[in-house]
Design an enzyme around this catalytic site. Structure first.
Site, PDB file in Angstrom:
ATOM      1  N   THR A   1       0.740  -1.624   0.401  1.00  0.00           N
ATOM      2  CA  THR A   1       0.149  -0.335   0.153  1.00  0.00           C
ATOM      3  C   THR A   1       0.857   1.077  -0.066  1.00  0.00           C
ATOM      4  OG1 THR A   1      -0.102   0.302   2.469  1.00  0.00           O
ATOM      5  CG2 THR A   1      -1.256  -1.409   1.591  1.00  0.00           C
ATOM      6  N   GLY A   2      -0.112   2.099  -0.027  1.00  0.00           N
ATOM      7  CA  GLY A   2       0.500   3.768  -0.602  1.00  0.00           C
ATOM      8  C   GLY A   2       1.138   4.265   0.612  1.00  0.00           C
ATOM      9  N   THR A   3       2.723   3.662   1.545  1.00  0.00           N
ATOM     10  CA  THR A   3       3.745   4.328   2.455  1.00  0.00           C
ATOM     11  C   THR A   3       5.377   3.714   1.935  1.00  0.00           C
ATOM     12  OG1 THR A   3       3.721   3.679   4.429  1.00  0.00           O
ATOM     13  CG2 THR A   3       3.592   1.798   3.414  1.00  0.00           C
ATOM     14  N   THR A   4       5.423   4.538   2.306  1.00  0.00           N
ATOM     15  CA  THR A   4       7.251   3.527   3.061  1.00  0.00           C
ATOM     16  C   THR A   4       7.759   3.804   4.320  1.00  0.00           C
ATOM     17  OG1 THR A   4       7.641   5.055   0.997  1.00  0.00           O
ATOM     18  CG2 THR A   4       9.971   3.997   1.881  1.00  0.00           C
TER      19      THR A   4
ATOM     20  N   LYS B   1       2.494   7.216  11.219  1.00  0.00           N
ATOM     21  CA  LYS B   1       2.503   5.558  10.891  1.00  0.00           C
ATOM     22  C   LYS B   1       3.149   4.949  11.711  1.00  0.00           C
ATOM     23  CE  LYS B   1       1.454   6.492   5.831  1.00  0.00           C
ATOM     24  NZ  LYS B   1       2.056   6.657   4.298  1.00  0.00           N
TER      25      LYS B   1
END
Lengths: 217, 232
Positions: free
Chosen positions: A15-18, A50
């Protein structure tokens, strides 16, 4: 972080994250970007945190659906605090990681979440564990996750060295996250870092204008 | 600049023989790959890995993905092996003819436009991501990127193929304008080695070429000569 997909064909979609965690000499750095997006077209939050605290010196980051993350970490936090009371000692980092692993493995059909757990304990010092989507648990000195992580595998492989100093590790983590945010359109915002050592946990936030820039920007 | 993901998506159905014939014979041959091209003052450096796969089988572990289009113009191929070979042959022919008409060496920009023309016109049928790089008298060293879909853009440094995703961060942090030829060679070799470590569809040896006014110099980095990084 995207909506939860129940279709098993799209399992394993990052998903949209690092997210990133790395061990240095005397501690560990865990960090992430701060963007929550819906479908890659709309940024639903620019400053979401996060990096979740599950105990005094144990934090985790997750890649996957936000709903799953909140449910799993809430459960893990409760189980860990109970465990800590029973043991009369702060929990080990591997205990925290194992709790997450049990939840991920036993519910692998429903969940879509992978975790990076980082922390410090008296027995083994600074450690990083990664629990992947299916529930595998391994320990690594440095690990990255999320959709933006693909772009920085080369950078991390080249730049990470064991026994870096705290400053070197912070610079490494900031650079890696900035590079990933520069290439992945669903990662962005600010860089949230937590440095965990024997002394405690320190939060560092690096806003967009203070991020390192590279020659093409 | 698109990171072309080189997964074979066309497969032939050999229904009656499906149990007797191995899986990989039904997969299209793909150059799931890592390619890179960098401009420096006076020329370009191009590089590629050497793995061609049909599914999980490595059909050729010593592929040469750096294809000569003209004396001082090369292309790096990624995507379907058949498609890219065919396009490269067509463009070689067209460029050779054009050069004879002009009675002088062709421009890199012309070669790039010819690639783009084919890739864009037949975009639905083709799966080809190509880097065109070379030297000409007018603009010196140039790198043009023609990814899947048929876009054309000139960039000082460009990567392509399935392995390229893993080295964007490395490339962004290590490339600066004004590097020397040897620095470019070093950057390319390291970047390709990193990508080959992480991408299952890239591997083998690293092939490098330098193109300048003097001509083309090719070299190969074999297994033990590949750059190493502290493994963890």
């Amino acid at each position: 972080m995207e909506k939860h997909f129940t279709d098993s064909r799209v399992k394993g979609v990052s998903t949209g994250t690092t997210i990133l965690a790395a061990v240095f000499d005397g501690g560990v750095v865990i960090g992430s970007d701060s963007r929550a997006s819906m479908g890659g077209e709309f940024v639903s939050s620019k400053t979401i945190n996060k990096v979740i605290q599950v105990h005094d010196r144990i934090f985790c980051c997750m890649a996957g659906s936000l709903a799953d993350a909140q449910a799993v970490t809430k459960t893990a936090k409760f189980q860990l605090s109970f465990h800590s009371v029973q043991m009369e000692n702060p929990p080990l980092v591997i205990a925290a990681a194992s709790v997450l692993k049990e939840l991920c493995y036993n519910n692998k059909d429903e969940l879509q979440a992978g975790f990076i757990t980082a922390g410090w304990d008296k027995k083994k010092g600074p450690q990083v564990y990664v629990v992947s989507l299916g529930g595998m648990l391994i320990s690594q000195p440095v690990t990255i996750g999320g959709s933006g992580s693909t772009y920085i595998y080369g950078y991390v492989d080249a730049k990470y060295k064991v026994n870096m100093t705290r400053e070197e590790c912070l610079q490494f983590a900031t650079n890696a996250l900035a590079l990933a945010m520069g290439r992945d359109n669903v990662s962005g915002g600010v860089v949230n870092l937590v440095v965990i050592t024997e002394a405690g946990a320190e939060h560092i936030v690096i806003p967009g204008d203070k991020l390192p820039t590279f020659s093409d920007e | 600049m698109a990171a072309a993901s080189m997964m074979p998506i066309f497969s032939q159905n050999v229904s009656s023989k499906s149990d007797l014939v191995p899986d990989w014979t039904r997969q299209e041959v793909s150059t799931g790959t890592t390619i890179m091209a960098v401009e420096y003052d006076g020329g370009v450096v191009v590089g590629a890995d050497s793995r061609t796969t049909t599914g999980a089988y490595i059909a050729n572990r010593v592929t040469d993905k750096l294809t000569r289009i003209h004396d001082r113009i090369y292309c790096c191929r990624s995507g379907s092996a058949a498609d890219t070979q065919a396009i490269a042959e067509v463009v070689s022919y067209q460029l050779g003819f054009h050069s004879i008409e002009l009675d002088e060496p062709p421009l890199v920009e012309t070669a790039a436009h010819l690639f783009r023309a084919s890739c864009y016109r037949y975009r639905e049928e083709l799966m080809a991501g190509i880097l065109v790089a070379g030297w000409d008298r007018r603009k010196g060293g140039q790198v043009y990127c023609v990814p899947i879909g048929g876009m054309l853009v000139r960039q000082p440094v460009s990567v392509g193929g399935s392995g390229s995703s893993y080295i964007y961060g490395y490339m962004d942090s290590n490339y600066k304008p004004g590097l020397s030829k040897d620095q470019c060679l070093d950057l390319t070799a390291k970047a390709l080695a990193l990508a080959m470590e992480r991408d299952g569809s890239s591997g083998g040896v690293v092939r490098l070429a330098t193109i300048s006014e003097k001509g083309v110099e090719r070299r190969v980095l074999l297994g033990d000569q590949l750059p190493k990084f502290s493994t963890h």
